[in-house]
Design an enzyme around this catalytic site. Structure first.
Site, PDB file in Angstrom:
ATOM      1  CB  CYS A   1       7.603 -13.125   8.019  1.00 25.00           C
ATOM      2  SG  CYS A   1       6.581 -14.384   8.818  1.00 25.00           S
TER       3      CYS A   1
ATOM      4  CG  HIS B   1      19.914  -9.985  11.879  1.00 24.51           C
ATOM      5  ND1 HIS B   1      19.793 -10.603  13.105  1.00 24.51           N
ATOM      6  CD2 HIS B   1      19.651 -10.948  10.958  1.00 24.51           C
ATOM      7  CE1 HIS B   1      19.480 -11.880  12.921  1.00 24.51           C
ATOM      8  NE2 HIS B   1      19.377 -12.110  11.636  1.00 24.51           N
TER       9      HIS B   1
ATOM     10  CG  HIS C   1       0.940   3.966  -2.507  1.00 26.03           C
ATOM     11  ND1 HIS C   1      -0.403   4.236  -2.486  1.00 26.03           N
ATOM     12  CD2 HIS C   1       1.424   4.516  -3.656  1.00 26.03           C
ATOM     13  CE1 HIS C   1      -0.736   4.906  -3.569  1.00 26.03           C
ATOM     14  NE2 HIS C   1       0.351   5.102  -4.296  1.00 26.03           N
TER      15      HIS C   1
ATOM     16  CG  HIS D   1       4.795  -9.341   7.221  1.00 26.28           C
ATOM     17  ND1 HIS D   1       4.525 -10.316   6.290  1.00 26.28           N
ATOM     18  CD2 HIS D   1       4.858  -9.977   8.425  1.00 26.28           C
ATOM     19  CE1 HIS D   1       4.420 -11.490   6.897  1.00 26.28           C
ATOM     20  NE2 HIS D   1       4.617 -11.304   8.192  1.00 26.28           N
TER      21      HIS D   1
ATOM     22  CG  HIS E   1     -10.752 -10.383   5.688  1.00 24.06           C
ATOM     23  ND1 HIS E   1     -11.503 -10.751   4.586  1.00 24.06           N
ATOM     24  CD2 HIS E   1     -11.572 -10.499   6.757  1.00 24.06           C
ATOM     25  CE1 HIS E   1     -12.724 -11.064   4.978  1.00 24.06           C
ATOM     26  NE2 HIS E   1     -12.796 -10.921   6.287  1.00 24.06           N
TER      27      HIS E   1
ATOM     28  CG  ASN F   1       1.777 -14.311   8.399  1.00 26.22           C
ATOM     29  OD1 ASN F   1       2.490 -14.236   7.399  1.00 26.22           O
ATOM     30  ND2 ASN F   1       2.252 -14.148   9.621  1.00 26.22           N
TER      31      ASN F   1
END
Length: 453
Positions: free
Chosen positions: A136, A215, A301, A305, A334, A338
């Site tokens: 992702c 990572h 802002h 994710h 919504h 995802n």
């Protein structure tokens, strides 16, 4: 960044709760506990009634996906977003010097980048990169790659395409930790146009200020918390374990330790160091990742994710963000679900459609993905952004008055037989499953009632 374009599928691919239930009940591998788990998860996921599914799933071919359908799914996203991006920016495909495509779960020969190059007849000197298995947070991995390539390629144009292959990766087994992906992931993607040509500064919408990649792959726990694998029945799927929140918290903490000093003013860093020292001296209990850290002294802002309601809530709590800050991520989840690596750009699009982004504002993008990794970056807004973009047809309806799934109240109705919540009988036979489901869904999903008959 000159511009970006998100993908919105056609109306015939919408996947509301009723359609989702219909797909669930096609899976004959499920027992009573699995049915109960999926139905509960669907209505509490934070996903609305207008997300999009791959065509093969809508048509009932999720157990027999073909390569043709998988490639067709990618083509729709690639060419829809790229056509609009080239038209809006005025940049020709023949001007592109670098092309990076990130699709984690589909690797074909010739590559997906080669497919785009062939379709647009791009120049022979183009530098093409095909990223797979990055999860992702792959979108920011691709942008980091472009940023490094720009150091040796002057006045260049780069295209980044971020999406995911959902059609061939619909899980048809019965492992609960792998069924979650079916409830959360939906079709979507984004194409971005970037340049290091300063002469085009006036045309840019965003400027990359810094990007930090973290990572945790050396940790077995973090490495295994989010992975593609086969279950005991041989069904391929994506497993999300209970260790994921802890891995995400560790990755985010380590990432912010590097990123925050790059973006916050010195006075805030000194104040935070004093607060942290005081907490340590008083032997206070552990505080959140960003407790006491006033991120808004350097960030206006937050683009988080939209991986799931728990992800958004967890990041918000850790960083001390309010509902206004979390609204874009919640609304993207919504409306679009995802969408994996493309998800960040639907969140950004929401901010833009709501006319929140003003010249000089800074945006913190937070992405988490398999590996386990956390990739975050900060953008500066180059001009007031007010494009309706992919949100054009629905932005006036957001945020809705409630995010509660419309079937939630029906499932809690006093007239509904609640015996299905009993855990006394954990493995009833299929006839008993249908009998109980019939009482549960009376007046509930029409597709489920049809299944019970």
């Amino acid at each position: 960044m000159i511009d970006y374009e998100c993908y919105k599928a056609t109306e015939d691919r919408k996947l509301d709760t009723g359609s989702s239930a219909n797909i669930v009940f096609r899976n004959k591998n499920l027992g009573w506990e699995e049915y109960k788990f999926l139905l509960q998860t669907m209505v509490s996921s934070g996903i609305g009634e207008e997300t999009y599914s791959p065509k093969n799933v809508i048509l009932g071919r999720e157990e027999r996906p073909s390569l043709v359908e998988a490639v067709s799914e990618m083509d729709e996203i690639f060419y829809d977003t790229l056509d609009k991006l080239f038209a809006k920016s005025g940049i020709s495909p023949s001007d592109i010097d670098i092309l990076v495509v990130n699709v984690s779960l589909l690797s074909k020969v010739p590559s997906l980048t080669a497919r785009i190059i062939n379709h647009y007849k791009m120049k022979e000197q183009i530098k093409a990169f095909n990223l797979s298995g990055m999860g992702c947070s792959a979108s920011l991995v691709a942008i980091d790659l472009v940023q490094n390539l720009f150091k040796t390629h002057k006045n260049a144009f780069a295209i980044v395409v971020s999406t995911e292959s959902m059609g061939p990766n619909w899980y048809c087994g019965k492992e609960k930790s792998m069924m979650l992906s079916n409830c959360l992931f939906r079709s979507g993607g984004c194409s971005m146009l970037l340049t290091n040509n300063r002469a085009l500064r006036h045309q840019a919408v965003l400027k990359l200020k810094c990007l930090v990649r973290t990572h945790l792959g050396s940790s077995d726990e973090a490495h295994g918390c989010c992975r593609q694998m086969e279950d005991d029945l041989g069904y391929l799927g994506f497993r999300l374990t209970k260790n994921l929140p802890r891995a995400a918290a560790q990755a985010l903490t380590k990432n912010l330790q590097v990123l925050v000093p790059k973006v916050l003013p010195l006075c805030e860093l000194l104040r935070y160091a004093k607060v942290s020292w005081k907490w340590n001296k008083m032997d206070q209990p552990k505080h959140g990742i960003g407790a006491g850290l006033r991120l808004k002294t350097g960030i206006e802002h937050f683009c988080i994710h939209p991986g799931g309601r728990a992800v958004i809530d967890g990041v918000g709590k850790s960083l001390g963000l309010n509902e206004y800050d979390l609204e874009p991520a919640r609304m993207a989840l919504h409306r679009f679900g995802n969408t994996s690596a493309g998800g960040l750009w639907y969140v950004l699009g929401y901010m833009e459609a709501k006319k929140r982004l003003k010249k000089g504002d800074r945006i913190l993008m937070i992405s988490l993905g398999a590996g386990f990794k956390c990739n975050n970056c900060v953008w500066e807004v180059m001009k007031n952004l007010e494009d309706d973009n992919v949100w054009k047809d629905c932005i006036d309806a957001y945020p809705p008055k409630t995010l509660v799934n419309p079937f939630m109240e029906k499932s809690r109705s006093p007239t509904t037989d609640r015996s299905w919540c009993s855990t006394a009988d954990r493995s009833p036979s299929p006839p008993i499953v249908k009998h109980r489901l019939r009482s549960v869904v009376d007046g509930w999903f029409p597709p489920v009632r049809e299944f019970c008959r």
